[in-house]
Design an enzyme around this catalytic site. Structure first.
Site, PDB file in Angstrom:
ATOM      1  N   CYS A 117      46.394-108.219  53.688  1.00  0.00           N
ATOM      2  CA  CYS A 117      45.664-108.825  52.564  1.00  0.00           C
ATOM      3  C   CYS A 117      45.157-110.219  52.939  1.00  0.00           C
ATOM      4  O   CYS A 117      43.958-110.514  52.765  1.00  0.00           O
ATOM      5  CB  CYS A 117      46.549-108.876  51.330  1.00  0.00           C
ATOM      6  SG  CYS A 117      48.214-109.496  51.633  1.00  0.00           S
TER       7      CYS A 117
HETATM    8  N1  LIG Z   1      51.814-105.008  48.590  1.00  0.00           N
HETATM    9  C1  LIG Z   1      50.689-105.453  49.141  1.00  0.00           C
HETATM   10  O1  LIG Z   1      49.919-106.221  48.529  1.00  0.00           O
HETATM   11  C2  LIG Z   1      50.330-105.033  50.519  1.00  0.00           C
HETATM   12  C3  LIG Z   1      51.166-104.238  51.283  1.00  0.00           C
HETATM   13  N2  LIG Z   1      50.769-103.865  52.546  1.00  0.00           N
HETATM   14  C4  LIG Z   1      51.632-103.042  53.398  1.00  0.00           C
HETATM   15  O2  LIG Z   1      51.771-101.751  52.868  1.00  0.00           O
HETATM   16  C5  LIG Z   1      53.019-101.189  53.272  1.00  0.00           C
HETATM   17  C6  LIG Z   1      53.751-100.764  52.017  1.00  0.00           C
HETATM   18  O3  LIG Z   1      54.021-101.965  51.284  1.00  0.00           O
HETATM   19  P1  LIG Z   1      54.374-101.972  49.762  1.00  0.00           P
HETATM   20  O4  LIG Z   1      53.758-100.812  49.074  1.00  0.00           O
HETATM   21  O5  LIG Z   1      54.070-103.324  49.277  1.00  0.00           O
HETATM   22  O6  LIG Z   1      55.966-101.770  49.864  1.00  0.00           O
HETATM   23  P2  LIG Z   1      56.988-101.169  48.807  1.00  0.00           P
HETATM   24  O7  LIG Z   1      58.319-101.664  49.225  1.00  0.00           O
HETATM   25  O8  LIG Z   1      56.538-101.434  47.429  1.00  0.00           O
HETATM   26  O9  LIG Z   1      56.896 -99.594  49.065  1.00  0.00           O
HETATM   27  C7  LIG Z   1      57.270 -99.011  50.279  1.00  0.00           C
HETATM   28  C8  LIG Z   1      57.594 -97.549  50.032  1.00  0.00           C
HETATM   29  O10 LIG Z   1      57.962 -96.958  51.265  1.00  0.00           O
HETATM   30  C9  LIG Z   1      59.194 -96.270  51.088  1.00  0.00           C
HETATM   31  N3  LIG Z   1      59.933 -96.249  52.344  1.00  0.00           N
HETATM   32  C10 LIG Z   1      60.524 -97.278  52.978  1.00  0.00           C
HETATM   33  N4  LIG Z   1      61.110 -96.863  54.126  1.00  0.00           N
HETATM   34  C11 LIG Z   1      60.903 -95.527  54.185  1.00  0.00           C
HETATM   35  C12 LIG Z   1      61.258 -94.534  55.126  1.00  0.00           C
HETATM   36  N5  LIG Z   1      61.964 -94.811  56.229  1.00  0.00           N
HETATM   37  N6  LIG Z   1      60.863 -93.261  54.890  1.00  0.00           N
HETATM   38  C13 LIG Z   1      60.154 -92.954  53.800  1.00  0.00           C
HETATM   39  N7  LIG Z   1      59.788 -93.849  52.863  1.00  0.00           N
HETATM   40  C14 LIG Z   1      60.162 -95.131  53.062  1.00  0.00           C
HETATM   41  C15 LIG Z   1      59.909 -97.060  50.028  1.00  0.00           C
HETATM   42  O11 LIG Z   1      60.923 -96.275  49.443  1.00  0.00           O
HETATM   43  P3  LIG Z   1      62.196 -96.964  48.723  1.00  0.00           P
HETATM   44  O12 LIG Z   1      61.778 -97.214  47.316  1.00  0.00           O
HETATM   45  O13 LIG Z   1      63.262 -95.945  48.868  1.00  0.00           O
HETATM   46  O14 LIG Z   1      62.515 -98.225  49.457  1.00  0.00           O
HETATM   47  C16 LIG Z   1      58.758 -97.366  49.075  1.00  0.00           C
HETATM   48  O15 LIG Z   1      58.506 -96.316  48.203  1.00  0.00           O
HETATM   49  C17 LIG Z   1      53.772-102.271  54.032  1.00  0.00           C
HETATM   50  O16 LIG Z   1      53.633-102.072  55.409  1.00  0.00           O
HETATM   51  C18 LIG Z   1      53.065-103.545  53.563  1.00  0.00           C
HETATM   52  O17 LIG Z   1      53.200-104.560  54.495  1.00  0.00           O
HETATM   53  C19 LIG Z   1      49.545-104.208  53.026  1.00  0.00           C
HETATM   54  C20 LIG Z   1      48.687-104.982  52.322  1.00  0.00           C
HETATM   55  C21 LIG Z   1      49.052-105.517  51.005  1.00  0.00           C
HETATM   56  C1  LIG Z   2      53.269-112.149  48.969  1.00  0.00           C
HETATM   57  C2  LIG Z   2      53.836-111.532  50.236  1.00  0.00           C
HETATM   58  O1  LIG Z   2      55.034-111.554  50.472  1.00  0.00           O
HETATM   59  N1  LIG Z   2      52.968-110.967  51.037  1.00  0.00           N
HETATM   60  C3  LIG Z   2      53.358-110.302  52.255  1.00  0.00           C
HETATM   61  C4  LIG Z   2      52.163-109.739  52.922  1.00  0.00           C
HETATM   62  C5  LIG Z   2      51.596-108.571  52.191  1.00  0.00           C
HETATM   63  C6  LIG Z   2      50.759-107.751  53.105  1.00  0.00           C
HETATM   64  O2  LIG Z   2      49.586-107.798  53.143  1.00  0.00           O
HETATM   65  O3  LIG Z   2      51.486-107.066  53.964  1.00  0.00           O
HETATM   66  P1  LIG Z   2      50.932-106.448  55.290  1.00  0.00           P
HETATM   67  O4  LIG Z   2      51.537-107.147  56.405  1.00  0.00           O
HETATM   68  O5  LIG Z   2      51.249-105.042  55.302  1.00  0.00           O
HETATM   69  O6  LIG Z   2      49.507-106.691  55.296  1.00  0.00           O
HETATM   70  C7  LIG Z   2      53.975-111.251  53.245  1.00  0.00           C
HETATM   71  O7  LIG Z   2      53.618-112.414  53.287  1.00  0.00           O
HETATM   72  O8  LIG Z   2      54.745-110.765  54.086  1.00  0.00           O
END
Ligand SMILES: NC(=O)C1=CN([C@@H]2O[C@H](COP(=O)(O)OP(=O)(O)OC[C@H]3O[C@@H](n4cnc5c(N)ncnc54)[C@H](OP(=O)(O)O)[C@@H]3O)[C@@H](O)[C@H]2O)C=CC1
Ligand SMILES: CC(=O)N[C@@H](CCC(=O)OP(=O)(O)O)C(=O)O
Length: 310
Positions: A117
């Site tokens: 992000c």
């Molecule tokens: N949130 C954001 O704004 C952004 C996130 N991302 C990236 O997206 C990815 C997901 O992040 P986010 O959605 O925020 O994370 P969350 O923690 O909200 O969700 C992650 C999901 O993955 C599941 N999970 C974790 N480990 C495993 C595993 N070994 N096998 C199967 N399922 C698993 C978790 O299950 P459980 O509930 O059991 O833990 C949960 O449902 C990350 O890599 C993050 O860095 C990228 C850009 C922005």
């Molecule tokens: C607010 C906050 O904690 N943000 C996350 C980044 C979210 C994200 O973009 O994670 P990816 O690495 O998958 O892109 C952090 O700084 O680690």
């Protein structure tokens, strides 16, 4: 037959947002596993291999594990939303507006790494200036940012929202990554075309979704006698005609008194602003986006659509 899409991690923050965007569509077949089975590796492996496109919404280690489950002989295409492959030469970086040719590369790619992000905002501001030769490759770039707390996924959401949480955070706004080693630095540097590692200071505010990324620059350290209007012109030309990235007019930039971090919450586009005194000596470049929109789930769906059309 409709293309089969599987979201691995569909019950997490990013996965849920992708699912809600895709559940409204009838041109794809969304295949799924029940929430209670989300960590059932046999079921995950089965769905990963059945999918035409798998969208991984998992922590880095689980994304790498999913790639292992895909093995060598299947034809599943992958969009990974984690940090695991964003600087990997075998993967296409999923920022479609980064260059005019990038959308075509994504359309034909087998493996697409969705950008982080914060890097989405930072690279959007930096890369066109590097490509135009305005920003020297060794410029000491600073990136300051604030994100909504959903950016930290389920764990940070719980800490911010649940007062009974053992690690409850009650601050309205906090700075973090104070050791200046944030996991987004490699992709910012690589795809920002920078020689020096940027100095990146992120923070989190007590709001769910939205993000501001700021890159302040000294005009006299840019190439030639660059003005604020020149910087605006470069960005404006770079993003002309794009649907998801827009550059605010100089008039809007000059007359805005503030930029609200939540202004694009729930939307998949990003807006860029070129702020400062038209006479110089500084310019502050600002990207406004939803961390879960163009910063994650919106970009993943944009990339999926490019791949399906490609
Ligand atoms: N949130 C954001 O704004 C952004 C996130 N991302 C990236 O997206 C990815 C997901 O992040 P986010 O959605 O925020 O994370 P969350 O923690 O909200 O969700 C992650 C999901 O993955 C599941 N999970 C974790 N480990 C495993 C595993 N070994 N096998 C199967 N399922 C698993 C978790 O299950 P459980 O509930 O059991 O833990 C949960 O449902 C990350 O890599 C993050 O860095 C990228 C850009 C922005
Ligand atoms: C607010 C906050 O904690 N943000 C996350 C980044 C979210 C994200 O973009 O994670 P990816 O690495 O998958 O892109 C952090 O700084 O680690």
């Amino acid at each position: 037959m409709k293309p089969k899409i599987f979201i691995d991690g569909e019950h997490g923050t990013t996965g849920l947002q992708i699912r809600s965007r895709l559940s409204r569509r009838d041109d794809i077949d969304l295949i799924s596993i029940p929430e209670a089975e989300r960590r059932n590796d046999a079921m995950r492996e089965d769905k990963l291999n059945e999918a035409d496109i798998a969208i991984l919404c998992l922590p880095d280690t689980a994304s790498r594990q999913a790639m292992g489950m895909l093995g060598g002989s299947n034809s599943t295409r992958v969009i990974d939303t984690s940090t695991a492959f964003r600087t990997d030469a075998g993967w296409t970086y999923g920022f479609a507006e980064m260059e005019r040719t990038q959308a075509g590369k994504i359309a034909g790619a087998r493996f697409v790494a969705n950008p982080g992000c914060y890097p989405t905002g930072a690279i959007a501001l930096i890369r066109p200036l590097r490509m135009a030769g305005l920003l020297p490759s060794d410029y000491p770039v600073t990136v300051n940012a604030v994100s909504g707390y959903t950016g930290g996924g389920k764990q940070l959401i719980a800490k911010m929202e649940d007062e009974a949480h053992a690690e409850h955070i009650d601050a309205p706004h906090f700075a973090y990554a104070l050791s200046l080693r944030h996991k987004h630095l490699p992709e910012m540097q690589q795809h920002g075309l920078l020689e020096r590692t940027p100095l990146f200071s992120p923070s989190v505010g007590r709001f769910a979704q939205g993000m501001i990324v700021q890159v302040p620059l000294h005009l006299d350290l840019l190439t030639g006698n660059t003005t604020l209007a020149d910087v605006h012109e470069i960005l404006n030309a770079h993003y002309a005609g794009q649907s998801f990235v827009e550059v605010a007019t100089l008039e809007e930039c000059g007359s805005s008194e503030r930029i609200n971090a939540e202004a694009l919450a729930g939307q998949d586009n990003m807006r860029l602003f070129v702020c400062g005194n038209p006479e110089g000596p500084h310019v502050n470049l600002v990207a406004l986006l939803d961390n879960l929109g163009k910063g994650a789930s919106g970009a993943a769906v944009q990339n999926m659509d490019l791949m399906l059309a490609g």
